[in-house]
Write a protein that holds these residues in place. Structure first.
Motif, short mmCIF file in Angstrom:
data_model
loop_
_atom_site.label_atom_id
_atom_site.label_comp_id
_atom_site.label_asym_id
_atom_site.label_seq_id
_atom_site.Cartn_x
_atom_site.Cartn_y
_atom_site.Cartn_z
N TYR A 123 0.80 -1.34 0.10
CA TYR A 123 0.02 0.11 0.06
C TYR A 123 0.78 1.30 -0.01
O TYR A 123 1.79 1.38 0.89
CB TYR A 123 -0.84 0.31 1.21
CG TYR A 123 -2.01 1.17 1.21
CD1 TYR A 123 -3.24 1.08 0.55
CD2 TYR A 123 -1.53 2.21 2.06
CE1 TYR A 123 -4.18 2.01 0.99
CE2 TYR A 123 -2.59 3.34 2.27
CZ TYR A 123 -3.81 3.25 1.63
OH TYR A 123 -4.55 4.12 1.62
N ILE A 124 0.69 2.34 -0.94
CA ILE A 124 1.15 3.42 -0.94
C ILE A 124 0.27 4.59 -1.02
O ILE A 124 -0.63 4.44 -1.86
CB ILE A 124 2.29 3.55 -2.16
CG1 ILE A 124 3.10 4.80 -2.10
CG2 ILE A 124 1.54 3.48 -3.29
CD1 ILE A 124 4.15 4.89 -3.15
N ALA A 125 0.54 5.66 -0.29
CA ALA A 125 -0.51 6.68 -0.23
C ALA A 125 0.17 7.88 0.44
O ALA A 125 0.90 7.67 1.44
CB ALA A 125 -1.92 6.31 0.35
N PRO A 126 -0.25 9.16 0.02
CA PRO A 126 0.21 10.22 0.86
C PRO A 126 -0.94 10.84 2.00
O PRO A 126 -2.08 10.43 1.81
CB PRO A 126 0.29 11.41 -0.33
CG PRO A 126 -0.89 10.86 -1.24
CD PRO A 126 -1.10 9.50 -1.32
N SER A 127 -0.47 11.72 2.83
CA SER A 127 -1.08 12.60 3.73
C SER A 127 -2.40 11.46 4.32
O SER A 127 -2.01 10.48 4.98
CB SER A 127 -1.87 13.66 2.79
OG SER A 127 -2.53 14.77 3.59
N PHE A 128 -3.59 12.07 4.42
CA PHE A 128 -4.82 11.51 4.95
C PHE A 128 -4.97 10.02 4.39
O PHE A 128 -5.20 9.08 5.31
CB PHE A 128 -6.05 12.71 4.48
CG PHE A 128 -7.31 11.70 4.67
CD1 PHE A 128 -7.93 11.74 5.70
CD2 PHE A 128 -7.86 11.26 3.52
CE1 PHE A 128 -8.99 11.35 6.35
CE2 PHE A 128 -9.21 10.56 3.67
CZ PHE A 128 -9.87 10.66 4.96
N SER A 129 -4.68 9.97 3.12
CA SER A 129 -4.87 8.57 2.66
C SER A 129 -3.89 7.51 3.12
O SER A 129 -4.30 6.22 3.38
CB SER A 129 -4.98 8.55 0.88
OG SER A 129 -5.92 9.27 0.64
N GLY A 130 -2.67 7.98 3.45
CA GLY A 130 -1.64 7.17 4.23
C GLY A 130 -2.06 6.65 5.47
O GLY A 130 -2.12 5.54 5.96
N SER A 131 -2.65 7.67 6.19
CA SER A 131 -3.15 7.53 7.64
C SER A 131 -4.47 6.49 7.45
O SER A 131 -4.60 5.62 8.30
CB SER A 131 -3.63 8.76 8.20
OG SER A 131 -2.28 9.40 8.56
N MET A 132 -5.40 6.59 6.58
CA MET A 132 -6.21 5.89 6.39
C MET A 132 -5.90 4.30 6.17
O MET A 132 -6.44 3.42 6.62
CB MET A 132 -7.36 6.27 5.24
CG MET A 132 -8.06 7.65 5.42
SD MET A 132 -9.10 7.73 7.11
CE MET A 132 -7.80 8.34 8.27
#
Length: 346
Positions: A123-132
């Protein structure tokens, strides 16, 4: 060393004005609860592993060219990448349902042998989506399907992050307007659609590649009272702090969003590798959030990179920053190494 060079190539591709050409296809991911459009990026030759890539709060969603470049760059070094379109994220809505969608996507994609032969994904994601994604991975059923996570600019403690954005002089206005757009209703005695329209227009006008400004027209067509409240929220720090205190106080009886969006208290349940990349100059989520993340994760299964190369979304590299480039690539390498398909022992 193999994965260091893969990560270096990934970082280079992300910097180029034109991202690498890879095979991409529009697909529809159907789970028991959702139908979610997505883009499938396929590498040449055998896939090294499968990555679910979720963009941050951006009105272009998974077609934001900055995030598409990240997906294409990962595919160019050998990974299958699936990038879903989460409608509420493109509408700047912060909701618990996003976590449920991410869980469903992880469970469904990991069980699909066409997309994920190894039956585990990363899983890779920045910001809010990373925390989710971190919250989703704390569910044991979901977590066992994840090999590796890369977050960029993710928050750890929801209360301290929101307090920073809402009350700090250094806090970013774009992030602040998104929070007010989502939560100002808890501070008002009744719904104010005019104020909501103005806040959303302000967010849209601050979005990447936005050319036509909506806010001036919106402000011309709302009541003087709503316009005054909007202006004070934007410009009057003491008024904004009062509103934020009201939001936190009133949300307790109407919503458990602070509890639902909390990351810190769920990290002990994670069993996958986590690479934490965070910009030292991030004025949306302060870099200390990454330090807290690292402190709550197993030392051998996590890697922290604090870098001057990244703000909250932009990356700029110069030759004077070669040590920082090396550290950043090491963070990416930690993710890609653990995102690879594991060789099965006969």
């Amino acid at each position: 060393m193999k994965y260091f060079w893969k990560a270096a190539k990934f970082a280079l591709h992300c910097q180029l004005p034109t991202p690498p050409k890879v095979s991409e296809q529009e697909i529809l991911v159907r789970t028991d609860n959702f139908e979610i459009p997505a883009i499938l990026y396929t590498p040449k030759g055998k896939s090294c592993g499968t990555i679910l890539a979720v963009n941050g709060l951006a009105y272009l969603g998974n077609k934001d060219p900055r995030f598409a470049a990240v997906c294409k760059s990962a595919a160019a070094i050998g990974y299958t990448v699936i990038s879903p379109l989460l409608v509420e994220v493109t509408q700047f809505r912060i909701r618990k349902e996003t976590v449920e969608k991410i869980k469903d996507l992880i469970l469904h994609i990991s069980s699909n042998k066409e997309y994920c032969p190894d039956q585990k994904l990363s899983y890779i994601a920045p910001s809010f989506s990373g925390s989710m994604g971190l919250i989703a991975a704390s569910d044991p059923e979901v977590g066992r399907k994840i090999s590796s996570i890369l977050t960029i600019g993710a928050y750890c403690d929801v209360q301290s992050t929101l307090d920073y954005v809402m009350t700090s002089d250094e806090g970013d206005e774009y992030g602040r307007m998104i929070l007010l757009y989502n939560f100002v209703k808890y501070a008002l005695k009744s719904d104010n659609q005019e104020l909501e329209f103005a806040l959303k227009a302000c967010v849209l006008d601050g979005s990447f590649s936005r050319e036509t400004l909506e806010l001036p027209t919106v402000l011309e067509n709302i009541s003087a009272e709503s316009k005054e409240v909007f202006t004070k929220l934007r410009e009057d720090k003491s008024f904004r702090e009062k509103i934020w205190k009201d939001i936190v106080a009133n949300a307790g009886s109407q919503s458990s969003f602070l509890q639902e969006l909390q990351v810190k208290d769920k990290l002990h349940r994670l069993d996958c590798h986590v690479s934490i990349v965070h910009g030292l100059g991030d004025n949306v989520v302060p870099a200390n959030e990454a330090v807290i993340l690292k402190e709550h994760l197993p030392r051998k299964k996590s890697k922290l990179v604090l870098t001057p190369l990244i703000s909250h979304g932009d990356v700029g590299i110069s030759l004077a920053q070669i040590p920082a480039i090396y550290d950043l690539i090491q963070g990416f390498a930690f993710f890609f190494k653990n995102a690879r398909v594991k060789e099965k022992v006969a």
